[in-house]
Design a protein around this motif. Structure first.
Motif, PDB file in Angstrom:
ATOM      1  N   THR A 102     -12.447  -3.669  -6.615  1.00 36.06           N
ATOM      2  CA  THR A 102     -11.364  -2.703  -6.758  1.00 36.06           C
ATOM      3  C   THR A 102     -10.684  -2.471  -5.422  1.00 36.06           C
ATOM      4  O   THR A 102      -9.451  -2.382  -5.357  1.00 36.06           O
ATOM      5  CB  THR A 102     -11.886  -1.377  -7.342  1.00 36.06           C
ATOM      6  N   ALA A 103     -11.452  -2.416  -4.341  1.00 38.27           N
ATOM      7  CA  ALA A 103     -10.878  -2.228  -3.008  1.00 38.27           C
ATOM      8  C   ALA A 103      -9.899  -3.357  -2.668  1.00 38.27           C
ATOM      9  O   ALA A 103      -8.896  -3.132  -1.993  1.00 38.27           O
ATOM     10  CB  ALA A 103     -11.981  -2.150  -1.953  1.00 38.27           C
ATOM     11  N   GLU A 104     -10.180  -4.556  -3.161  1.00 41.54           N
ATOM     12  CA  GLU A 104      -9.289  -5.693  -2.933  1.00 41.54           C
ATOM     13  C   GLU A 104      -8.012  -5.584  -3.763  1.00 41.54           C
ATOM     14  O   GLU A 104      -6.972  -6.092  -3.363  1.00 41.54           O
ATOM     15  CB  GLU A 104      -9.998  -7.006  -3.287  1.00 41.54           C
ATOM     16  N   ARG A 105      -8.083  -4.941  -4.911  1.00 36.49           N
ATOM     17  CA  ARG A 105      -6.972  -4.913  -5.857  1.00 36.49           C
ATOM     18  C   ARG A 105      -6.057  -3.695  -5.744  1.00 36.49           C
ATOM     19  O   ARG A 105      -4.971  -3.696  -6.329  1.00 36.49           O
ATOM     20  CB  ARG A 105      -7.517  -4.978  -7.289  1.00 36.49           C
ATOM     21  N   VAL A 106      -6.479  -2.651  -5.032  1.00 38.83           N
ATOM     22  CA  VAL A 106      -5.650  -1.445  -4.969  1.00 38.83           C
ATOM     23  C   VAL A 106      -4.321  -1.742  -4.278  1.00 38.83           C
ATOM     24  O   VAL A 106      -4.222  -2.682  -3.489  1.00 38.83           O
ATOM     25  CB  VAL A 106      -6.370  -0.277  -4.254  1.00 38.83           C
ATOM     26  N   PRO A 107      -3.297  -0.943  -4.566  1.00 37.23           N
ATOM     27  CA  PRO A 107      -2.009  -1.124  -3.897  1.00 37.23           C
ATOM     28  C   PRO A 107      -2.160  -1.004  -2.375  1.00 37.23           C
ATOM     29  O   PRO A 107      -3.059  -0.306  -1.885  1.00 37.23           O
ATOM     30  CB  PRO A 107      -1.153   0.017  -4.444  1.00 37.23           C
ATOM     31  N   ASP A 108      -1.281  -1.663  -1.652  1.00 42.89           N
ATOM     32  CA  ASP A 108      -1.346  -1.656  -0.186  1.00 42.89           C
ATOM     33  C   ASP A 108      -1.371  -0.250   0.397  1.00 42.89           C
ATOM     34  O   ASP A 108      -2.048  -0.004   1.394  1.00 42.89           O
ATOM     35  CB  ASP A 108      -0.170  -2.435   0.407  1.00 42.89           C
ATOM     36  N   SER A 109      -0.663   0.680  -0.231  1.00 42.58           N
ATOM     37  CA  SER A 109      -0.611   2.050   0.280  1.00 42.58           C
ATOM     38  C   SER A 109      -1.964   2.753   0.226  1.00 42.58           C
ATOM     39  O   SER A 109      -2.171   3.758   0.907  1.00 42.58           O
ATOM     40  CB  SER A 109       0.419   2.872  -0.499  1.00 42.58           C
ATOM     41  N   LEU A 110      -2.895   2.201  -0.547  1.00 45.96           N
ATOM     42  CA  LEU A 110      -4.218   2.817  -0.702  1.00 45.96           C
ATOM     43  C   LEU A 110      -5.336   1.965  -0.111  1.00 45.96           C
ATOM     44  O   LEU A 110      -6.466   2.416  -0.012  1.00 45.96           O
ATOM     45  CB  LEU A 110      -4.473   3.082  -2.197  1.00 45.96           C
ATOM     46  N   LYS A 111      -5.032   0.748   0.294  1.00 44.25           N
ATOM     47  CA  LYS A 111      -6.072  -0.198   0.737  1.00 44.25           C
ATOM     48  C   LYS A 111      -7.006   0.366   1.801  1.00 44.25           C
ATOM     49  O   LYS A 111      -8.217   0.334   1.643  1.00 44.25           O
ATOM     50  CB  LYS A 111      -5.442  -1.494   1.239  1.00 44.25           C
TER      51      LYS A 111
END
Length: 152
Positions: A102-111
């Motif tokens: 999930t950490a890999e897939r979150v939007p850039d603003s949340l990475k």
């Protein structure tokens, strides 16, 4: 004594996660079609970016999917030490893997914020002070804020 020190922060974090999850469940369905309409009117070259990790939903197909998965994983991150304490090694490893995915897939603003939550939660498996010191709550705060802002 130790279980009380762990239980209170876990309960508070679970409550925050439940509130975050509740906030993004029903209203999200109403905003998803508008996002889909925006994608439908965009040029064909813009469509693939919606599934890329840099797209508006990160590596998720829709805002609803992103909100659901991010909320679930954030809540699950707070429960990693319980799996470890109960000796559920396979469950713990699966949870860690899902959290990392999930950490890999979150939007850039949340990475960065989600990666920090993942790291702090995993550290909490072996270091119980992560909960009693407020480190987990601090790591959860920007993720919860992102959910509250983006999952309406």
């Amino acid at each position: 004594m130790t279980s009380k020190n762990i239980a209170r922060p876990l309960a508070a974090t679970a409550l925050l996660a439940a509130l975050a999850r509740t906030g993004c469940s029903a209203p999200q369905a109403a905003s998803a079609p508008s996002s889909a309409a925006d994608t439908a009117t965009a040029p064909a070259s813009a469509t693939p970016s919606a599934t890329a990790t840099s797209g508006p939903f990160g590596g998720f197909a829709s805002a609803a999917e992103a909100c659901t998965k991010i909320s679930e994983q954030a809540a699950g991150a707070t429960l990693l030490p319980l799996s470890a304490a109960q000796g559920k090694t396979a469950e713990l490893q699966q949870s860690k893997a899902e959290l990392a995915e999930t950490a890999e897939r979150v939007p850039d603003s949340l990475k960065a914020d989600f990666a920090n939550l993942k790291d702090v939660a995993i550290a909490g498996v072996t270091d119980q002070t992560v909960f009693s010191s407020g480190k987990l709550q601090a790591a959860m705060a920007p993720v919860t804020q992102w959910i509250a802002t983006n999952c309406k």
